[in-house]
Design a protein around this motif. Sequence first.
Motif, PDB file in Angstrom:
ATOM      1  N   CYS A  56      77.049  71.035   2.086  1.00 53.40           N
ATOM      2  CA  CYS A  56      76.218  72.158   2.502  1.00 53.40           C
ATOM      3  C   CYS A  56      74.743  71.904   2.208  1.00 53.40           C
ATOM      4  O   CYS A  56      74.366  71.676   1.060  1.00 53.40           O
ATOM      5  CB  CYS A  56      76.686  73.424   1.777  1.00 53.40           C
ATOM      6  SG  CYS A  56      75.546  74.804   1.888  1.00 53.40           S
ATOM      7  N   PHE A  57      73.896  71.945   3.238  1.00 56.25           N
ATOM      8  CA  PHE A  57      72.487  71.653   2.989  1.00 56.25           C
ATOM      9  C   PHE A  57      71.768  72.750   2.223  1.00 56.25           C
ATOM     10  O   PHE A  57      70.682  72.527   1.683  1.00 56.25           O
ATOM     11  CB  PHE A  57      71.724  71.259   4.256  1.00 56.25           C
ATOM     12  CG  PHE A  57      71.802  72.186   5.450  1.00 56.25           C
ATOM     13  CD1 PHE A  57      72.206  73.500   5.357  1.00 56.25           C
ATOM     14  CD2 PHE A  57      71.442  71.697   6.710  1.00 56.25           C
ATOM     15  CE1 PHE A  57      72.255  74.326   6.473  1.00 56.25           C
ATOM     16  CE2 PHE A  57      71.474  72.514   7.833  1.00 56.25           C
ATOM     17  CZ  PHE A  57      71.882  73.830   7.708  1.00 56.25           C
ATOM     18  N   TRP A  58      72.351  73.918   2.131  1.00 54.95           N
ATOM     19  CA  TRP A  58      71.758  74.959   1.280  1.00 54.95           C
ATOM     20  C   TRP A  58      71.747  74.499  -0.175  1.00 54.95           C
ATOM     21  O   TRP A  58      70.777  74.731  -0.899  1.00 54.95           O
ATOM     22  CB  TRP A  58      72.555  76.257   1.376  1.00 54.95           C
ATOM     23  CG  TRP A  58      72.608  76.877   2.738  1.00 54.95           C
ATOM     24  CD1 TRP A  58      71.789  76.629   3.794  1.00 54.95           C
ATOM     25  CD2 TRP A  58      73.551  77.866   3.180  1.00 54.95           C
ATOM     26  NE1 TRP A  58      72.160  77.403   4.863  1.00 54.95           N
ATOM     27  CE2 TRP A  58      73.229  78.168   4.523  1.00 54.95           C
ATOM     28  CE3 TRP A  58      74.615  78.512   2.584  1.00 54.95           C
ATOM     29  CZ2 TRP A  58      73.953  79.102   5.272  1.00 54.95           C
ATOM     30  CZ3 TRP A  58      75.344  79.445   3.316  1.00 54.95           C
ATOM     31  CH2 TRP A  58      75.010  79.734   4.647  1.00 54.95           C
ATOM     32  N   TYR A 191      66.901  78.485   1.702  1.00 63.18           N
ATOM     33  CA  TYR A 191      67.981  79.468   1.819  1.00 63.18           C
ATOM     34  C   TYR A 191      68.278  80.155   0.487  1.00 63.18           C
ATOM     35  O   TYR A 191      68.401  81.383   0.430  1.00 63.18           O
ATOM     36  CB  TYR A 191      69.255  78.813   2.359  1.00 63.18           C
ATOM     37  CG  TYR A 191      70.316  79.839   2.694  1.00 63.18           C
ATOM     38  CD1 TYR A 191      70.345  80.445   3.941  1.00 63.18           C
ATOM     39  CD2 TYR A 191      71.279  80.224   1.762  1.00 63.18           C
ATOM     40  CE1 TYR A 191      71.293  81.406   4.248  1.00 63.18           C
ATOM     41  CE2 TYR A 191      72.223  81.183   2.055  1.00 63.18           C
ATOM     42  CZ  TYR A 191      72.228  81.771   3.308  1.00 63.18           C
ATOM     43  OH  TYR A 191      73.150  82.737   3.596  1.00 63.18           O
ATOM     44  N   TYR A 192      68.379  79.376  -0.562  1.00 62.71           N
ATOM     45  CA  TYR A 192      68.718  79.970  -1.857  1.00 62.71           C
ATOM     46  C   TYR A 192      67.624  80.923  -2.326  1.00 62.71           C
ATOM     47  O   TYR A 192      67.903  82.025  -2.799  1.00 62.71           O
ATOM     48  CB  TYR A 192      68.936  78.863  -2.894  1.00 62.71           C
ATOM     49  CG  TYR A 192      69.270  79.374  -4.271  1.00 62.71           C
ATOM     50  CD1 TYR A 192      70.540  79.881  -4.558  1.00 62.71           C
ATOM     51  CD2 TYR A 192      68.322  79.344  -5.294  1.00 62.71           C
ATOM     52  CE1 TYR A 192      70.852  80.348  -5.823  1.00 62.71           C
ATOM     53  CE2 TYR A 192      68.625  79.806  -6.563  1.00 62.71           C
ATOM     54  CZ  TYR A 192      69.894  80.309  -6.820  1.00 62.71           C
ATOM     55  OH  TYR A 192      70.194  80.783  -8.079  1.00 62.71           O
ATOM     56  N   THR A 193      66.383  80.504  -2.183  1.00 63.91           N
ATOM     57  CA  THR A 193      65.258  81.343  -2.597  1.00 63.91           C
ATOM     58  C   THR A 193      65.261  82.678  -1.864  1.00 63.91           C
ATOM     59  O   THR A 193      64.981  83.732  -2.457  1.00 63.91           O
ATOM     60  CB  THR A 193      63.925  80.617  -2.334  1.00 63.91           C
ATOM     61  OG1 THR A 193      63.904  79.405  -3.092  1.00 63.91           O
ATOM     62  CG2 THR A 193      62.737  81.489  -2.729  1.00 63.91           C
ATOM     63  N   ALA A 199      76.680  86.284  -2.192  1.00 66.39           N
ATOM     64  CA  ALA A 199      77.828  85.772  -2.959  1.00 66.39           C
ATOM     65  C   ALA A 199      77.856  84.254  -3.012  1.00 66.39           C
ATOM     66  O   ALA A 199      78.104  83.665  -4.069  1.00 66.39           O
ATOM     67  CB  ALA A 199      79.124  86.314  -2.359  1.00 66.39           C
ATOM     68  N   TYR A 200      77.609  83.588  -1.885  1.00 66.78           N
ATOM     69  CA  TYR A 200      77.658  82.127  -1.876  1.00 66.78           C
ATOM     70  C   TYR A 200      76.601  81.539  -2.797  1.00 66.78           C
ATOM     71  O   TYR A 200      76.851  80.565  -3.512  1.00 66.78           O
ATOM     72  CB  TYR A 200      77.476  81.605  -0.447  1.00 66.78           C
ATOM     73  CG  TYR A 200      77.651  80.111  -0.327  1.00 66.78           C
ATOM     74  CD1 TYR A 200      78.912  79.543  -0.177  1.00 66.78           C
ATOM     75  CD2 TYR A 200      76.553  79.250  -0.377  1.00 66.78           C
ATOM     76  CE1 TYR A 200      79.085  78.171  -0.084  1.00 66.78           C
ATOM     77  CE2 TYR A 200      76.719  77.874  -0.288  1.00 66.78           C
ATOM     78  CZ  TYR A 200      77.980  77.338  -0.136  1.00 66.78           C
ATOM     79  OH  TYR A 200      78.150  75.983  -0.047  1.00 66.78           O
ATOM     80  N   CYS A 201      75.431  82.138  -2.784  1.00 65.07           N
ATOM     81  CA  CYS A 201      74.350  81.654  -3.646  1.00 65.07           C
ATOM     82  C   CYS A 201      74.692  81.842  -5.118  1.00 65.07           C
ATOM     83  O   CYS A 201      74.440  80.950  -5.942  1.00 65.07           O
ATOM     84  CB  CYS A 201      73.054  82.393  -3.312  1.00 65.07           C
ATOM     85  SG  CYS A 201      72.384  81.997  -1.682  1.00 65.07           S
ATOM     86  N   PRO A 207      75.681  77.852  -9.844  1.00 64.18           N
ATOM     87  CA  PRO A 207      76.311  76.992 -10.856  1.00 64.18           C
ATOM     88  C   PRO A 207      75.993  75.508 -10.662  1.00 64.18           C
ATOM     89  O   PRO A 207      75.763  74.784 -11.639  1.00 64.18           O
ATOM     90  CB  PRO A 207      77.812  77.263 -10.661  1.00 64.18           C
ATOM     91  CG  PRO A 207      77.876  78.613 -10.030  1.00 64.18           C
ATOM     92  CD  PRO A 207      76.673  78.687  -9.144  1.00 64.18           C
ATOM     93  N   LYS A 208      75.978  75.045  -9.406  1.00 67.52           N
ATOM     94  CA  LYS A 208      75.646  73.646  -9.152  1.00 67.52           C
ATOM     95  C   LYS A 208      74.198  73.355  -9.550  1.00 67.52           C
ATOM     96  O   LYS A 208      73.889  72.304 -10.117  1.00 67.52           O
ATOM     97  CB  LYS A 208      75.857  73.315  -7.670  1.00 67.52           C
ATOM     98  CG  LYS A 208      77.303  73.339  -7.227  1.00 67.52           C
ATOM     99  CD  LYS A 208      77.454  72.924  -5.793  1.00 67.52           C
ATOM    100  CE  LYS A 208      77.192  71.455  -5.597  1.00 67.52           C
ATOM    101  NZ  LYS A 208      77.465  71.000  -4.208  1.00 67.52           N
TER     102      LYS A 208
END
Length: 223
Positions: A56-58, A191-193, A199-201, A207-208
Amino acid sequence: MKSQQIIPYSSRILFFLLFTLSISCAQTKSNSDSSTMDRSAATDLTTDTATFAAGCFWCVEEQFKQLEGVSAVISGYTGGHVRNPSYKQVTTGRTGHAEACNIIYDPAQISYDELLAAFFVAHDPTQLNRQGADVGTQYRSAIFFHNEHQKKLADYYIKQLNDEGAYEKKIVTEISPYSKFYIAEDYHQDYYTNNMDEAYCQMVIKPKLEKFRKVFKGKLKQQ
């Protein structure tokens, strides 16, 4: 929404990568000036580009954004046969493209060796056409090299990791020449920011990211 995945980190893999890095960095720096670098995605002549696919590139984007010397991480699609693919097309697994990131970096601050070490920490390179529960060729492990120097380093790391039995299985990472890179839709960038509460974030990327930051705590940007 993507499937949830959390990849464990192996202490012996990390030890080997860091040990190998300490030996090869001097050779890398001495050879880097003579390499012909593809700077098509770089912002100026002081930067180079690394292109990795690691699921996943996110996740990949946010991990590499943490590293000192990395000025930009661009999510996109590469390695396939469909021109100007959409995210919806890529997720079918029929375009041949992988979710990938162009990593723009300053080689005076971080070496390609160190980026390779981060690549092998960021995902499980022994999973064929998948990362955790994300399945398909679009999630494959791949290094898209911009020049022969990058290719030689990628080949070297994979051979050493396999010879040392760093993983229980053989590494299946694809090593291919860099070609056309299609920038992903705007909502995939940072995306994360921009979606930290999703939920996926929270359950996968966070955690990663925390584990990644612990491993590379000496190489992180000042927060």
